[in-house]
Motif scaffolding. Structure first.
Motif, PDB file in Angstrom:
ATOM      1  N   ARG A  56       0.831  -1.216   0.000  1.00 54.04           N
ATOM      2  CA  ARG A  56       0.000   0.000   0.000  1.00 54.04           C
ATOM      3  C   ARG A  56       0.859   1.257   0.000  1.00 54.04           C
ATOM      4  NH1 ARG A  56      -4.896  -1.832   4.154  1.00 54.04           N
ATOM      5  NH2 ARG A  56      -5.541  -3.667   2.937  1.00 54.04           N
ATOM      6  N   ILE A  57       1.911   1.207  -0.812  1.00 54.51           N
ATOM      7  CA  ILE A  57       2.791   2.368  -0.974  1.00 54.51           C
ATOM      8  C   ILE A  57       2.169   3.299  -2.011  1.00 54.51           C
ATOM      9  CG2 ILE A  57       5.052   3.131  -1.810  1.00 54.51           C
ATOM     10  CD1 ILE A  57       6.164   0.429  -0.755  1.00 54.51           C
ATOM     11  N   LYS A  58       2.044   4.560  -1.669  1.00 58.06           N
ATOM     12  CA  LYS A  58       1.394   5.507  -2.575  1.00 58.06           C
ATOM     13  C   LYS A  58       2.265   6.722  -2.895  1.00 58.06           C
ATOM     14  CE  LYS A  58      -3.265   4.149  -1.164  1.00 58.06           C
ATOM     15  NZ  LYS A  58      -3.414   3.260  -2.330  1.00 58.06           N
ATOM     16  N   ASP A  59       3.403   6.850  -2.216  1.00 58.45           N
ATOM     17  CA  ASP A  59       4.258   8.018  -2.447  1.00 58.45           C
ATOM     18  C   ASP A  59       5.517   7.647  -3.222  1.00 58.45           C
ATOM     19  OD1 ASP A  59       6.650   7.957  -0.032  1.00 58.45           O
ATOM     20  OD2 ASP A  59       4.873   6.689   0.217  1.00 58.45           O
ATOM     21  N   ILE A  60       6.112   8.640  -3.864  1.00 58.66           N
ATOM     22  CA  ILE A  60       7.284   8.434  -4.724  1.00 58.66           C
ATOM     23  C   ILE A  60       8.485   7.936  -3.921  1.00 58.66           C
ATOM     24  CG2 ILE A  60       8.939   9.589  -6.250  1.00 58.66           C
ATOM     25  CD1 ILE A  60       6.223   9.143  -7.533  1.00 58.66           C
ATOM     26  N   GLU A  61       8.703   8.491  -2.741  1.00 60.16           N
ATOM     27  CA  GLU A  61       9.855   8.061  -1.928  1.00 60.16           C
ATOM     28  C   GLU A  61       9.733   6.587  -1.542  1.00 60.16           C
ATOM     29  OE1 GLU A  61      12.935   9.049  -1.029  1.00 60.16           O
ATOM     30  OE2 GLU A  61      12.469  10.508  -2.563  1.00 60.16           O
ATOM     31  N   GLY A  62       8.518   6.175  -1.217  1.00 59.97           N
ATOM     32  CA  GLY A  62       8.300   4.762  -0.899  1.00 59.97           C
ATOM     33  C   GLY A  62       8.589   3.876  -2.094  1.00 59.97           C
ATOM     34  N   ALA A  63       8.189   4.337  -3.286  1.00 59.31           N
ATOM     35  CA  ALA A  63       8.452   3.572  -4.515  1.00 59.31           C
ATOM     36  C   ALA A  63       9.941   3.503  -4.807  1.00 59.31           C
ATOM     37  CB  ALA A  63       7.715   4.217  -5.690  1.00 59.31           C
ATOM     38  N   ARG A  64      10.659   4.604  -4.560  1.00 60.77           N
ATOM     39  CA  ARG A  64      12.108   4.621  -4.781  1.00 60.77           C
ATOM     40  C   ARG A  64      12.809   3.596  -3.887  1.00 60.77           C
ATOM     41  NH1 ARG A  64      15.309   9.399  -6.017  1.00 60.77           N
ATOM     42  NH2 ARG A  64      13.690  10.691  -5.065  1.00 60.77           N
ATOM     43  N   ALA A  65      12.433   3.585  -2.612  1.00 58.00           N
ATOM     44  CA  ALA A  65      13.027   2.629  -1.670  1.00 58.00           C
ATOM     45  C   ALA A  65      12.723   1.195  -2.090  1.00 58.00           C
ATOM     46  CB  ALA A  65      12.493   2.896  -0.266  1.00 58.00           C
ATOM     47  N   CYS A  66      11.508   0.999  -2.583  1.00 58.25           N
ATOM     48  CA  CYS A  66      11.092  -0.340  -3.021  1.00 58.25           C
ATOM     49  C   CYS A  66      11.886  -0.779  -4.256  1.00 58.25           C
ATOM     50  CB  CYS A  66       9.597  -0.314  -3.326  1.00 58.25           C
ATOM     51  SG  CYS A  66       8.817  -1.925  -3.242  1.00 58.25           S
ATOM     52  N   MET A  67      12.113   0.146  -5.193  1.00 60.07           N
ATOM     53  CA  MET A  67      12.881  -0.190  -6.396  1.00 60.07           C
ATOM     54  C   MET A  67      14.341  -0.459  -6.068  1.00 60.07           C
ATOM     55  SD  MET A  67      12.983  -0.911  -9.508  1.00 60.07           S
ATOM     56  CE  MET A  67      11.703  -0.330 -10.622  1.00 60.07           C
ATOM     57  N   ARG A  68      14.896   0.278  -5.104  1.00 57.94           N
ATOM     58  CA  ARG A  68      16.264  -0.022  -4.651  1.00 57.94           C
ATOM     59  C   ARG A  68      16.354  -1.468  -4.161  1.00 57.94           C
ATOM     60  NH1 ARG A  68      17.087   5.233  -0.854  1.00 57.94           N
ATOM     61  NH2 ARG A  68      17.663   6.757  -2.449  1.00 57.94           N
ATOM     62  N   GLU A  69      15.370  -1.852  -3.405  1.00 52.11           N
ATOM     63  CA  GLU A  69      15.307  -3.204  -2.852  1.00 52.11           C
ATOM     64  C   GLU A  69      15.236  -4.241  -3.978  1.00 52.11           C
ATOM     65  OE1 GLU A  69      11.573  -5.243  -0.956  1.00 52.11           O
ATOM     66  OE2 GLU A  69      12.425  -3.848   0.512  1.00 52.11           O
ATOM     67  N   ILE A  70      14.397  -3.990  -4.979  1.00 52.94           N
ATOM     68  CA  ILE A  70      14.209  -4.921  -6.104  1.00 52.94           C
ATOM     69  C   ILE A  70      15.508  -5.087  -6.890  1.00 52.94           C
ATOM     70  CG2 ILE A  70      13.078  -5.173  -8.365  1.00 52.94           C
ATOM     71  CD1 ILE A  70      10.591  -3.833  -7.002  1.00 52.94           C
ATOM     72  N   LEU A  71      16.166  -3.972  -7.222  1.00 48.96           N
ATOM     73  CA  LEU A  71      17.394  -4.041  -8.008  1.00 48.96           C
ATOM     74  C   LEU A  71      18.538  -4.669  -7.214  1.00 48.96           C
ATOM     75  CD1 LEU A  71      17.366  -0.647  -9.959  1.00 48.96           C
ATOM     76  CD2 LEU A  71      16.525  -2.890 -10.680  1.00 48.96           C
ATOM     77  N   ALA A  72      18.614  -4.355  -5.920  1.00 49.28           N
ATOM     78  CA  ALA A  72      19.655  -4.958  -5.071  1.00 49.28           C
ATOM     79  C   ALA A  72      19.488  -6.474  -5.015  1.00 49.28           C
ATOM     80  CB  ALA A  72      19.618  -4.359  -3.671  1.00 49.28           C
ATOM     81  N   GLU A  73      18.248  -6.935  -4.964  1.00 45.13           N
ATOM     82  CA  GLU A  73      17.980  -8.381  -4.958  1.00 45.13           C
ATOM     83  C   GLU A  73      18.478  -9.026  -6.243  1.00 45.13           C
ATOM     84  OE1 GLU A  73      13.809  -8.854  -4.315  1.00 45.13           O
ATOM     85  OE2 GLU A  73      13.896  -8.131  -2.244  1.00 45.13           O
TER      86      GLU A  73
END
Length: 288
Positions: A56-73
C-alpha cells in the motif's frame, strides 16, 4: 566522492508526485535508456507495481526505496565475494582485448598484496604481441612476481609453470591472464578447457575463480561478449571496468541477470585503487 557518484541517476523519481500509469511507463523507459535491457526493465517495473500494491505504498519516496530493494535483490548472489581460502587460489581472467583485463589483474594484485597475501601473475596470453610485457609492467608496479614464456607458447604450459612456482614459493593467489579473442570460439574453448584441466591436476584442492572482464561503456554489446565467454568457461563472477566512463549504470543489472553470476569488482577510475568490490546496495542507492 562515493564509488558510484559518476553514474547518471534515474531522475524519474523526482519528476512525479503520484504512482500512476504514466509514472510506471516513464520509469520503464528510463531503465531501458540506462542500459538495463527491455526484459529486465519490464520485470523490475512489474515487481515494483506488485510490491507497491501489496504494501500500500502511494508516495514516490516509498516507490524509490522499493525499487532499490528490487534491483539490489537482482544483484545479490550467494557467492558475492572472491574465494581465496584454499591456497594457492587460482583466479582466471577472461574477456576480449581492450576491456581492461591486464589492468584489472594488476590492480587486484596490488590490492591483495596490500592485504598481506603473496601474489603471482601468470602470463597466459601468449597470442597477443607484448601481452606478457604489459603484465610485467603491472607486476613491477604491484611488487609481485610473474611467470611468463615466449610469444606463441602453449598457454596451458605457462599455467603449469605458474602453479608449480606458486606451490614452491608458498604463494597465496595466482592471477592468470588469458588471450582475449573470440573470432575462433572453438580454439578459445579448447584453450580454456586445457588450462582448466592443468589446474585440476596440479592444484585439485585450490580455490578457483573465473572472472569475466567486461567494459561498461560497450553497453548491451558487452552482453553479447558475456554470453559467448560464459559458454566457453564456467564464469564465477564479473569484473566491470570503466563504469566511470558511462552514465548508463543499468548495464550492471542486465549482465548479472543474463548470466546469473555476481558482479564482483567494478572499475571507477584509472588509479591502482579504483577497482573496488561491488556493493549492490550502494550501487542501487546511487542509481536511484
Amino acid at each position: 566522492m562515493g564509488l558510484f557518484d559518476k553514474i547518471k541517476k534515474i531522475g524519474i523519481f523526482n519528476g512525479f508526485s503520484q504512482l500512476d500509469d504514466d509514472f510506471y511507463e516513464e520509469l520503464e523507459e528510463s531503465l531501458v535508456m540506462a542500459d538495463m535491457g527491455a526484459e529486465t526493465s519490464v520485470e523490475a517495473v512489474d515487481d515494483l507495481r506488485e510490491r507497491c500494491k501489496e504494501r500500500r505504498i502511494k508516495d514516490i519516496e516509498g516507490a524509490r526505496a522499493c525499487m532499490r530493494e528490487i534491483l539490489a535483490e537482482k544483484l545479490t548472489f550467494d557467492q558475492g565475494e572472491i574465494d581465496l581460502n584454499s591456497p594457492p587460489a587460482v583466479v582466471l581472467f577472461i574477456g576480449v582485448n581492450g576491456v581492461g583485463k591486464t589492468t584489472s589483474i594488476g590492480k587486484l594484485a596490488a590490492r591483495w598484496k596490500g592485504e598481506g597475501k603473496r601474489v603471482l601473475l601468470c602470463a597466459g596470453d601468449t597470442f597477443r604481441a607484448a601481452a606478457a610485457d604489459q603484465l610485467t609492467i603491472w607486476s613491477e608496479r604491484a611488487g609481485v612476481e610473474i611467470i611468463k614464456q615466449h610469444e606463441g607458447a602453449d598457454p596451458a604450459a605457462v599455467v603449469y609453470d605458474g602453479l608449480n612456482a606458486a606451490r614452491a614459493r608458498q604463494v597465496d593467489v595466482v592471477l592468470v591472464d588469458t588471450a582475449g579473442r573470440l573470432h575462433n570460439k572453438q580454439n578459445l574453448m579448447n584453450e580454456l578447457n586445457k588450462i582448466s584441466r592443468v589446474i585440476d591436476r596440479e592444484c585439485p584442492t585450490a580455490s578457483r575463480e573465473t572472472l569475466l572482464v567486461l567494459d561498461a561503456t560497450t553497453g548491451q554489446n558487452g552482453l553479447i561478449q558475456a554470453k559467448e565467454f560464459s559458454r566457453a568457461a564456467n564464469v564465477t563472477g564479473i569484473v566491470l571496468t570503466k563504469l566511470d566512463g558511462t552514465a548508463k549504470g543499468g548495464i550492471v543489472v542486465a549482465i548479472a541477470k543474463e548470466l546469473g553470476v555476481p558482479v564482483k569488482f567494478v572499475g571507477v577510475g584509472e588509479g591502482v585503487d579504483d577497482l573496488q568490490p561491488f556493493d549492490p546496495e550502494e550501487f542501487t542507492k546511487a542509481l536511484l
